[in-house]
Scaffold this motif. Structure first.
Motif, short mmCIF file in Angstrom:
data_model
loop_
_atom_site.label_atom_id
_atom_site.label_comp_id
_atom_site.label_asym_id
_atom_site.label_seq_id
_atom_site.Cartn_x
_atom_site.Cartn_y
_atom_site.Cartn_z
N LEU A 8 41.19 -25.87 49.28
CA LEU A 8 41.80 -24.57 49.05
C LEU A 8 42.28 -24.46 47.61
CD1 LEU A 8 42.73 -21.87 50.25
CD2 LEU A 8 44.85 -23.01 50.93
N GLN A 9 42.91 -25.50 47.11
CA GLN A 9 43.36 -25.53 45.71
C GLN A 9 42.17 -25.39 44.76
OE1 GLN A 9 45.52 -29.22 45.43
NE2 GLN A 9 47.43 -28.29 46.10
N ALA A 10 41.09 -26.10 45.06
CA ALA A 10 39.90 -26.04 44.21
C ALA A 10 39.30 -24.65 44.23
CB ALA A 10 38.88 -27.08 44.66
N HIS A 11 39.28 -24.03 45.39
CA HIS A 11 38.70 -22.69 45.52
C HIS A 11 39.54 -21.63 44.80
CE1 HIS A 11 36.50 -19.37 47.28
NE2 HIS A 11 37.64 -18.85 47.69
N LEU A 12 40.85 -21.71 44.96
CA LEU A 12 41.73 -20.69 44.37
C LEU A 12 42.11 -20.98 42.92
CD1 LEU A 12 44.12 -20.00 47.38
CD2 LEU A 12 42.21 -18.60 46.59
N GLY A 13 41.97 -22.22 42.51
CA GLY A 13 42.31 -22.57 41.13
C GLY A 13 43.77 -22.29 40.83
N ASN A 14 44.02 -21.63 39.70
CA ASN A 14 45.41 -21.37 39.29
C ASN A 14 46.08 -20.28 40.13
OD1 ASN A 14 44.12 -19.13 38.29
ND2 ASN A 14 44.87 -19.35 36.20
N ARG A 15 45.33 -19.67 41.04
CA ARG A 15 45.93 -18.67 41.95
C ARG A 15 46.57 -19.33 43.17
NH1 ARG A 15 40.71 -15.25 42.66
NH2 ARG A 15 40.14 -17.37 43.01
N PHE A 16 46.32 -20.63 43.35
CA PHE A 16 46.92 -21.36 44.47
C PHE A 16 48.39 -21.61 44.15
CE2 PHE A 16 48.39 -25.21 46.55
CZ PHE A 16 48.04 -24.96 47.86
N ILE A 17 49.26 -21.12 45.01
CA ILE A 17 50.71 -21.34 44.88
C ILE A 17 51.15 -22.04 46.16
CG2 ILE A 17 52.96 -20.25 44.58
CD1 ILE A 17 51.43 -17.95 43.16
N ASP A 18 51.53 -23.30 46.01
CA ASP A 18 51.84 -24.15 47.16
C ASP A 18 52.83 -23.50 48.11
OD1 ASP A 18 51.58 -26.91 48.43
OD2 ASP A 18 53.76 -26.70 48.19
N VAL A 19 53.91 -22.96 47.60
CA VAL A 19 54.95 -22.40 48.46
C VAL A 19 54.41 -21.23 49.30
CG1 VAL A 19 55.94 -20.77 46.78
CG2 VAL A 19 57.39 -21.78 48.53
N ASP A 20 53.41 -20.52 48.78
CA ASP A 20 52.82 -19.41 49.54
C ASP A 20 51.94 -19.90 50.68
OD1 ASP A 20 54.04 -17.66 47.78
OD2 ASP A 20 52.21 -17.23 46.65
N TRP A 21 51.27 -21.03 50.49
CA TRP A 21 50.34 -21.54 51.48
C TRP A 21 50.97 -22.55 52.44
CZ3 TRP A 21 45.79 -19.62 52.72
CH2 TRP A 21 45.20 -18.72 51.82
N ARG A 22 52.11 -23.12 52.08
CA ARG A 22 52.73 -24.17 52.90
C ARG A 22 52.95 -23.75 54.35
NH1 ARG A 22 51.56 -28.44 52.73
NH2 ARG A 22 51.42 -28.10 50.52
N PRO A 23 53.49 -22.54 54.64
CA PRO A 23 53.70 -22.18 56.06
C PRO A 23 52.40 -22.14 56.87
CG PRO A 23 54.97 -20.73 54.63
CD PRO A 23 54.06 -21.53 53.75
N ALA A 24 51.34 -21.62 56.30
CA ALA A 24 50.06 -21.55 57.02
C ALA A 24 49.48 -22.95 57.24
CB ALA A 24 49.07 -20.69 56.25
N LEU A 25 49.53 -23.78 56.20
CA LEU A 25 49.02 -25.14 56.33
C LEU A 25 49.84 -25.93 57.35
CD1 LEU A 25 48.27 -25.84 52.57
CD2 LEU A 25 46.58 -25.54 54.41
N ARG A 26 51.14 -25.74 57.34
CA ARG A 26 52.01 -26.44 58.30
C ARG A 26 51.72 -25.97 59.72
NH1 ARG A 26 53.89 -30.86 58.33
NH2 ARG A 26 54.62 -30.56 56.25
N ALA A 27 51.53 -24.66 59.91
CA ALA A 27 51.25 -24.12 61.24
C ALA A 27 49.96 -24.70 61.80
CB ALA A 27 51.17 -22.60 61.18
N VAL A 28 48.94 -24.81 60.98
CA VAL A 28 47.67 -25.36 61.42
C VAL A 28 47.82 -26.85 61.71
CG1 VAL A 28 45.30 -25.85 60.72
CG2 VAL A 28 46.30 -23.61 60.27
N MET A 29 48.53 -27.56 60.86
CA MET A 29 48.72 -29.00 61.07
C MET A 29 49.52 -29.25 62.35
SD MET A 29 50.08 -31.89 58.44
CE MET A 29 51.83 -31.66 58.62
N ASP A 30 50.52 -28.45 62.59
CA ASP A 30 51.34 -28.63 63.79
C ASP A 30 50.57 -28.32 65.08
OD1 ASP A 30 53.42 -29.42 62.19
OD2 ASP A 30 54.55 -27.53 62.35
N ALA A 31 49.50 -27.55 64.96
CA ALA A 31 48.69 -27.22 66.15
C ALA A 31 47.85 -28.42 66.60
CB ALA A 31 47.79 -26.04 65.85
#
Length: 69
Positions: A8-31
């Motif tokens: 995801l970081q590679a795809h979005l490059g400098n548009r990737f903002i960790d704090v914006d994606w953390r909740p979604a990544l955490r939700a998927v990981m918790d599933a």
């Protein structure tokens, strides 16, 4: 999931903002591999994103094939 985050970081490059994606990544990981639970978990995040003013969603007319995560 770490591999998905790296891609995801590679795809979005400098548009990737960790704090914006953390909740979604955490939700998927918790599933824990339960795709139905993951979809349910990210639904509130989807709804919140849709309420954001100035949100632009772009869908490519010719999407390139993405590698499997």
């Amino acid at each position: 999931l770490p591999n998905a985050e790296i891609r995801l970081q590679a795809h979005l490059g400098n548009r990737f903002i960790d704090v914006d994606w953390r909740p979604a990544l955490r939700a998927v990981m918790d599933a824990e591999g339960d795709s139905e639970a993951a979809v349910i978990a990210i639904k509130p995040l989807e709804q919140a994103a849709m309420r954001q003013l100035g949100l632009t969603i772009r869908i490519s007319l010719h999407p390139k094939e993405l590698p499997q995560l």
